[in-house]
Design a protein around this motif. Structure first.
Motif, PDB file in Angstrom:
ATOM      1  N   LEU A   1       0.945  -1.227  -0.065  1.00 61.22           N
ATOM      2  CA  LEU A   1      -0.063  -0.064  -0.065  1.00 61.22           C
ATOM      3  C   LEU A   1       1.035   1.179  -0.065  1.00 61.22           C
ATOM      4  O   LEU A   1       0.458   2.128  -0.382  1.00 61.22           O
ATOM      5  N   GLU A   2       2.072   1.310   0.332  1.00 59.11           N
ATOM      6  CA  GLU A   2       3.127   2.332   0.451  1.00 59.11           C
ATOM      7  C   GLU A   2       3.734   2.661  -0.850  1.00 59.11           C
ATOM      8  O   GLU A   2       4.413   3.688  -0.976  1.00 59.11           O
ATOM      9  N   ILE A   3       3.586   1.688  -1.952  1.00 52.70           N
ATOM     10  CA  ILE A   3       4.161   1.906  -3.115  1.00 52.70           C
ATOM     11  C   ILE A   3       3.278   2.990  -3.851  1.00 52.70           C
ATOM     12  O   ILE A   3       1.997   2.659  -4.120  1.00 52.70           O
ATOM     13  N   PRO A   4       3.783   4.083  -4.136  1.00 56.35           N
ATOM     14  CA  PRO A   4       3.217   5.340  -4.772  1.00 56.35           C
ATOM     15  C   PRO A   4       2.438   4.899  -6.141  1.00 56.35           C
ATOM     16  O   PRO A   4       3.122   4.126  -7.197  1.00 56.35           O
ATOM     17  N   TYR A   5       1.415   5.392  -6.513  1.00 58.13           N
ATOM     18  CA  TYR A   5       0.705   5.370  -7.710  1.00 58.13           C
ATOM     19  C   TYR A   5       1.760   5.760  -8.769  1.00 58.13           C
ATOM     20  O   TYR A   5       2.382   6.674  -8.810  1.00 58.13           O
ATOM     21  N   GLY A   6       1.886   4.822  -9.992  1.00 55.84           N
ATOM     22  CA  GLY A   6       2.660   5.129 -11.110  1.00 55.84           C
ATOM     23  C   GLY A   6       3.967   4.822 -10.671  1.00 55.84           C
ATOM     24  O   GLY A   6       4.767   5.140 -11.626  1.00 55.84           O
TER      25      GLY A   6
END
Length: 157
Positions: free
Chosen positions: A80-85
């Protein structure tokens, strides 16, 4: 447990949950008719998924209740901490979780992610940048990554 089917650009999607939260979102290979009357417990998840696929949403904040082991939940929280894009590798994720030798366990937990798209397991790639295994099929992983990182408009002048 309530359930609903929605159509996405990647196929039919099953959503399950109750008043505690959504516990399952799966993309299906077989086509299902969309649910006409969405249960109240799932309405926010359905709305947010539709916004995501239309390009209007980058994060999700509906109530979630994924079921798994403590280790799996730890991995899913890190996803969930991996940013969008953005993407990360299984190796980088293992290091972040504190055990570089846990790559296989991290990959296994990643593959058991019960909340398709919402917990962005599609953002995990091989250390060499390759699109590695994806439960929904590599063509879906490729589509999701391209959806999240559209090509920049190039200037002609």
């Amino acid at each position: 447990m309530q359930q609903a089917y929605i159509n996405t650009p990647l196929g039919s999607c099953l959503i399950e949950g109750d008043d505690i939260g959504v516990c399952k979102i799966w993309v299906l290979d077989e086509k299902h008719n969309p649910t006409v009357s969405i249960p109240a417990e799932l309405k926010e998840a359905v709305a947010q998924l539709e916004e995501y696929f239309s390009g209007k949403r980058k994060t999700f904040d509906f109530k979630m209740n994924p079921q798994g082991t403590e280790f799996q939940k730890k991995v899913w929280k890190a996803l969930l901490e991996i940013p969008y894009g953005k993407t990360t590798s299984y190796h980088e994720l293992s290091v972040k979780l504190g055990d570089v030798k846990a790559i296989r366990a991290v990959a296994s937990a990643n593959g058991k992610n019960p909340l398709w798209v919402v917990v962005p397991c599609h953002r995990v790639i091989g250390s060499d940048g390759s699109l590695t295994g994806y439960a929904g099929g590599l063509w879906r992983k490729k589509w999701l990554l391209e959806h999240e990182t559209p090509p920049a408009q190039q200037s002609l002048f």
